[in-house]
Write a protein that holds these residues in place. Structure first.
Motif, PDB file in Angstrom:
ATOM      1  N   ARG A  90     -36.032 -21.475  18.732  1.00  0.00           N
ATOM      2  CA  ARG A  90     -36.929 -22.113  18.082  1.00  0.00           C
ATOM      3  C   ARG A  90     -37.498 -23.597  19.209  1.00  0.00           C
ATOM      4  NH1 ARG A  90     -36.776 -21.501  11.466  1.00  0.00           N
ATOM      5  NH2 ARG A  90     -36.967 -18.799  11.859  1.00  0.00           N
ATOM      6  N   ASN A  91     -36.195 -23.759  20.206  1.00  0.00           N
ATOM      7  CA  ASN A  91     -36.836 -24.950  20.434  1.00  0.00           C
ATOM      8  C   ASN A  91     -37.140 -24.713  21.638  1.00  0.00           C
ATOM      9  OD1 ASN A  91     -36.597 -27.750  18.596  1.00  0.00           O
ATOM     10  ND2 ASN A  91     -35.379 -25.622  17.985  1.00  0.00           N
ATOM     11  N   PRO A  92     -38.274 -24.229  22.322  1.00  0.00           N
ATOM     12  CA  PRO A  92     -38.623 -23.725  23.667  1.00  0.00           C
ATOM     13  C   PRO A  92     -38.996 -25.157  24.844  1.00  0.00           C
ATOM     14  CG  PRO A  92     -39.846 -23.243  22.499  1.00  0.00           C
ATOM     15  CD  PRO A  92     -39.165 -23.395  21.791  1.00  0.00           C
ATOM     16  N   HIS A  93     -39.255 -25.957  23.448  1.00  0.00           N
ATOM     17  CA  HIS A  93     -39.606 -27.800  24.707  1.00  0.00           C
ATOM     18  C   HIS A  93     -38.483 -28.005  24.715  1.00  0.00           C
ATOM     19  CE1 HIS A  93     -38.800 -28.600  19.703  1.00  0.00           C
ATOM     20  NE2 HIS A  93     -38.917 -29.293  20.450  1.00  0.00           N
ATOM     21  N   VAL A  94     -37.077 -27.625  24.448  1.00  0.00           N
ATOM     22  CA  VAL A  94     -35.917 -28.650  25.161  1.00  0.00           C
ATOM     23  C   VAL A  94     -34.923 -27.625  25.828  1.00  0.00           C
ATOM     24  CG1 VAL A  94     -33.672 -29.245  24.137  1.00  0.00           C
ATOM     25  CG2 VAL A  94     -35.902 -29.880  22.965  1.00  0.00           C
ATOM     26  N   VAL A 109     -44.603 -35.009  18.403  1.00  0.00           N
ATOM     27  CA  VAL A 109     -44.538 -34.110  17.603  1.00  0.00           C
ATOM     28  C   VAL A 109     -45.232 -33.073  17.745  1.00  0.00           C
ATOM     29  CG1 VAL A 109     -44.385 -33.922  15.086  1.00  0.00           C
ATOM     30  CG2 VAL A 109     -43.650 -36.040  16.631  1.00  0.00           C
ATOM     31  N   GLU A 110     -46.762 -33.239  17.559  1.00  0.00           N
ATOM     32  CA  GLU A 110     -47.841 -32.508  17.590  1.00  0.00           C
ATOM     33  C   GLU A 110     -48.002 -31.262  18.420  1.00  0.00           C
ATOM     34  OE1 GLU A 110     -48.364 -35.881  17.824  1.00  0.00           O
ATOM     35  OE2 GLU A 110     -48.967 -36.350  15.503  1.00  0.00           O
ATOM     36  N   GLU A 111     -47.429 -31.254  19.325  1.00  0.00           N
ATOM     37  CA  GLU A 111     -46.532 -29.964  21.139  1.00  0.00           C
ATOM     38  C   GLU A 111     -45.737 -29.293  20.183  1.00  0.00           C
ATOM     39  OE1 GLU A 111     -47.345 -31.529  25.388  1.00  0.00           O
ATOM     40  OE2 GLU A 111     -47.500 -33.545  23.934  1.00  0.00           O
ATOM     41  N   ILE A 112     -44.451 -30.843  19.934  1.00  0.00           N
ATOM     42  CA  ILE A 112     -43.565 -29.914  18.718  1.00  0.00           C
ATOM     43  C   ILE A 112     -43.280 -28.778  18.134  1.00  0.00           C
ATOM     44  CG2 ILE A 112     -41.398 -30.534  18.244  1.00  0.00           C
ATOM     45  CD1 ILE A 112     -41.046 -33.272  19.208  1.00  0.00           C
ATOM     46  N   VAL A 113     -44.411 -29.417  17.168  1.00  0.00           N
ATOM     47  CA  VAL A 113     -44.623 -28.922  16.196  1.00  0.00           C
ATOM     48  C   VAL A 113     -45.588 -26.862  16.276  1.00  0.00           C
ATOM     49  CG1 VAL A 113     -45.786 -28.233  13.859  1.00  0.00           C
ATOM     50  CG2 VAL A 113     -44.839 -30.856  14.082  1.00  0.00           C
ATOM     51  N   LEU A 114     -46.526 -27.594  17.286  1.00  0.00           N
ATOM     52  CA  LEU A 114     -47.537 -25.893  17.496  1.00  0.00           C
ATOM     53  C   LEU A 114     -46.555 -25.441  18.279  1.00  0.00           C
ATOM     54  CD1 LEU A 114     -50.244 -28.042  19.366  1.00  0.00           C
ATOM     55  CD2 LEU A 114     -50.665 -26.492  17.206  1.00  0.00           C
ATOM     56  N   LYS A 115     -45.535 -25.190  19.251  1.00  0.00           N
ATOM     57  CA  LYS A 115     -43.993 -24.607  19.501  1.00  0.00           C
ATOM     58  C   LYS A 115     -43.809 -24.408  18.957  1.00  0.00           C
ATOM     59  CE  LYS A 115     -44.025 -26.686  24.082  1.00  0.00           C
ATOM     60  NZ  LYS A 115     -44.552 -25.733  24.950  1.00  0.00           N
ATOM     61  N   TRP A 116     -42.870 -24.457  17.760  1.00  0.00           N
ATOM     62  CA  TRP A 116     -41.804 -23.864  16.965  1.00  0.00           C
ATOM     63  C   TRP A 116     -42.312 -23.167  15.808  1.00  0.00           C
ATOM     64  CZ3 TRP A 116     -37.120 -25.276  15.249  1.00  0.00           C
ATOM     65  CH2 TRP A 116     -36.677 -24.820  13.423  1.00  0.00           C
ATOM     66  N   ASP A 117     -43.388 -23.472  15.803  1.00  0.00           N
ATOM     67  CA  ASP A 117     -44.811 -22.359  14.477  1.00  0.00           C
ATOM     68  C   ASP A 117     -44.978 -21.174  16.115  1.00  0.00           C
ATOM     69  OD1 ASP A 117     -44.534 -23.985  12.324  1.00  0.00           O
ATOM     70  OD2 ASP A 117     -46.788 -25.188  12.999  1.00  0.00           O
ATOM     71  N   ASP A 149     -47.928 -28.625   3.612  1.00  0.00           N
ATOM     72  CA  ASP A 149     -47.447 -28.879   4.771  1.00  0.00           C
ATOM     73  C   ASP A 149     -48.169 -28.149   5.311  1.00  0.00           C
ATOM     74  OD1 ASP A 149     -46.736 -31.259   4.091  1.00  0.00           O
ATOM     75  OD2 ASP A 149     -44.508 -30.431   4.028  1.00  0.00           O
ATOM     76  N   ARG A 150     -48.078 -26.841   4.687  1.00  0.00           N
ATOM     77  CA  ARG A 150     -47.933 -25.243   6.040  1.00  0.00           C
ATOM     78  C   ARG A 150     -49.827 -25.287   5.826  1.00  0.00           C
ATOM     79  NH1 ARG A 150     -44.173 -21.197   5.121  1.00  0.00           N
ATOM     80  NH2 ARG A 150     -42.369 -21.948   4.921  1.00  0.00           N
ATOM     81  N   ALA A 151     -50.480 -25.571   4.249  1.00  0.00           N
ATOM     82  CA  ALA A 151     -51.608 -25.653   4.452  1.00  0.00           C
ATOM     83  C   ALA A 151     -52.524 -26.235   5.824  1.00  0.00           C
ATOM     84  CB  ALA A 151     -52.326 -25.925   3.458  1.00  0.00           C
ATOM     85  N   GLU A 152     -51.932 -27.251   5.901  1.00  0.00           N
ATOM     86  CA  GLU A 152     -52.726 -28.257   6.863  1.00  0.00           C
ATOM     87  C   GLU A 152     -52.342 -28.064   8.118  1.00  0.00           C
ATOM     88  OE1 GLU A 152     -51.970 -32.868   8.221  1.00  0.00           O
ATOM     89  OE2 GLU A 152     -51.052 -31.643   6.509  1.00  0.00           O
ATOM     90  N   ARG A 153     -50.984 -26.719   8.149  1.00  0.00           N
ATOM     91  CA  ARG A 153     -50.853 -26.590   9.747  1.00  0.00           C
ATOM     92  C   ARG A 153     -51.493 -25.532  10.162  1.00  0.00           C
ATOM     93  NH1 ARG A 153     -44.401 -27.016   9.054  1.00  0.00           N
ATOM     94  NH2 ARG A 153     -44.552 -25.986  10.633  1.00  0.00           N
ATOM     95  N   ALA A 154     -52.179 -24.537   8.995  1.00  0.00           N
ATOM     96  CA  ALA A 154     -52.179 -23.548   9.103  1.00  0.00           C
ATOM     97  C   ALA A 154     -54.156 -23.795   9.353  1.00  0.00           C
ATOM     98  CB  ALA A 154     -52.721 -22.206   7.888  1.00  0.00           C
ATOM     99  N   GLY A 155     -54.357 -24.613   9.056  1.00  0.00           N
ATOM    100  CA  GLY A 155     -55.671 -25.465   9.374  1.00  0.00           C
ATOM    101  C   GLY A 155     -56.637 -25.212   8.041  1.00  0.00           C
ATOM    102  N   LEU A 156     -55.876 -24.589   6.837  1.00  0.00           N
ATOM    103  CA  LEU A 156     -56.718 -25.033   5.317  1.00  0.00           C
ATOM    104  C   LEU A 156     -57.635 -25.720   4.594  1.00  0.00           C
ATOM    105  CD1 LEU A 156     -54.217 -21.679   4.419  1.00  0.00           C
ATOM    106  CD2 LEU A 156     -56.413 -21.850   5.714  1.00  0.00           C
ATOM    107  N   GLN A 157     -58.041 -25.792   4.131  1.00  0.00           N
ATOM    108  CA  GLN A 157     -58.874 -26.958   3.442  1.00  0.00           C
ATOM    109  C   GLN A 157     -57.619 -27.106   2.111  1.00  0.00           C
ATOM    110  OE1 GLN A 157     -62.560 -25.296   1.373  1.00  0.00           O
ATOM    111  NE2 GLN A 157     -62.724 -27.758   1.127  1.00  0.00           N
ATOM    112  N   ALA A 158     -57.157 -28.343   2.402  1.00  0.00           N
ATOM    113  CA  ALA A 158     -57.253 -28.472   1.539  1.00  0.00           C
ATOM    114  C   ALA A 158     -57.288 -28.045  -0.367  1.00  0.00           C
ATOM    115  CB  ALA A 158     -56.629 -30.474   0.795  1.00  0.00           C
ATOM    116  N   PRO A 159     -56.453 -28.597  -1.683  1.00  0.00           N
ATOM    117  CA  PRO A 159     -56.727 -27.935  -2.773  1.00  0.00           C
ATOM    118  C   PRO A 159     -58.596 -29.115  -3.118  1.00  0.00           C
ATOM    119  CG  PRO A 159     -55.136 -28.424  -3.067  1.00  0.00           C
ATOM    120  CD  PRO A 159     -55.087 -28.471  -1.666  1.00  0.00           C
ATOM    121  N   VAL A 160     -59.029 -29.310  -3.267  1.00  0.00           N
ATOM    122  CA  VAL A 160     -60.209 -29.783  -3.774  1.00  0.00           C
ATOM    123  C   VAL A 160     -60.299 -30.303  -5.097  1.00  0.00           C
ATOM    124  CG1 VAL A 160     -62.818 -30.762  -4.108  1.00  0.00           C
ATOM    125  CG2 VAL A 160     -62.131 -29.251  -2.002  1.00  0.00           C
ATOM    126  N   ALA A 161     -60.412 -31.864  -5.974  1.00  0.00           N
ATOM    127  CA  ALA A 161     -59.994 -32.439  -7.696  1.00  0.00           C
ATOM    128  C   ALA A 161     -61.268 -33.182  -7.742  1.00  0.00           C
ATOM    129  CB  ALA A 161     -58.759 -33.135  -7.349  1.00  0.00           C
TER     130      ALA A 161
END
Length: 220
Positions: A90-94, A109-117, A149-161
């Motif tokens: 899960r850490n091919p960047h290392v 960190v953004e690159e790492i998260v993308l590789k991890w996901d 956290d998962r929604a943000e990484r998937a590009g989903l809209q956050a809940p609108v209050a």
């Protein structure tokens, strides 16, 4: 580590209380010990106390592995090897696939998260939503945090209050201490009206997750 494994094996054989333990009966202790580690860190306890609490968590892992070994399923060594392989995979960047270090490493960190996901998604291609794998038994606040956290990484809209005084007040919070006071006030108000704050938040999280039933999932 070998000495610890020997001691636990002897206790399982010769201590009636330890010998009666099961995976199911150990669950409450695993959760309790994990929370105690969190409390030790959050309250700034000394290093000796943290070391002791981490040992208690390790005991739970060793006990579960021992129970599995007695059934001939797997042992602690298998758990450790599986974890090592997962960290390399899960850490091919290392790491390269053989476990050796890469020649260069990602800068952000953004690159790492993308590789991890990407690796996790490849491991579980059957998952159709980024929320799969979030334990339903998590406390509501932890479940809400992980869901967002998962929604943000998937590009989903956050809940609108709706723009209510409470929402506007929440947006003025500048410290975790202030946030804690606000959350406590919300729970106090809910309790006075006969509401269950935990159940209410769990329901709101579930409704948000259900609005995105099918999407590309980053995994868990």
């Amino acid at each position: 580590m070998g000495e610890l494994l020997r001691v636990i094996a002897a206790l399982r054989e010769h201590c009636p209380w330890m010998g009666a333990l099961t995976h199911e009966s150990l669950v409450e202790y695993l959760l309790e010990e994990a929370y105690e580690v969190a409390e030790t860190i959050e309250t700034g306890a000394d290093e000796a106390e943290l070391k002791g609490e981490l040992g208690d968590v390790l005991l739970q892992v060793v006990l579960h592995a021992r129970l599995a070994e007695e059934r001939g399923v797997f042992g602690f060594g298998d758990v450790a090897r599986g974890l090592t392989g997962k960290m390399i995979r899960r850490n091919p960047h290392v790491f390269r696939p053989d476990g050796s270090l890469q020649d260069s490493f990602p800068a952000t960190v953004e690159e790492i998260v993308l590789k991890w996901d990407a690796v996790k998604k490849a491991e579980s291609p059957q998952r159709s939503t980024p929320f799969e794998g979030i334990p339903v038994a998590l406390p509501a606040l932890a479940q809400a945090q992980k869901t967002l956290d998962r929604a943000e990484r998937a590009g989903l809209q956050a809940p609108v209050a709706e723009r209510t005084p409470l929402v506007e007040l929440a947006e003025t919070i500048e410290t975790e201490a202030e946030l804690g006071e606000l959350l406590l006030a919300v729970v106090r108000s809910a309790r006075s009206r006969g509401f269950d704050a935990e159940r209410a938040l769990r329901g709101a999280v579930r409704q948000y997750q259900n609005r995105h039933p099918e999407t590309s999932a980053p995994g868990s």
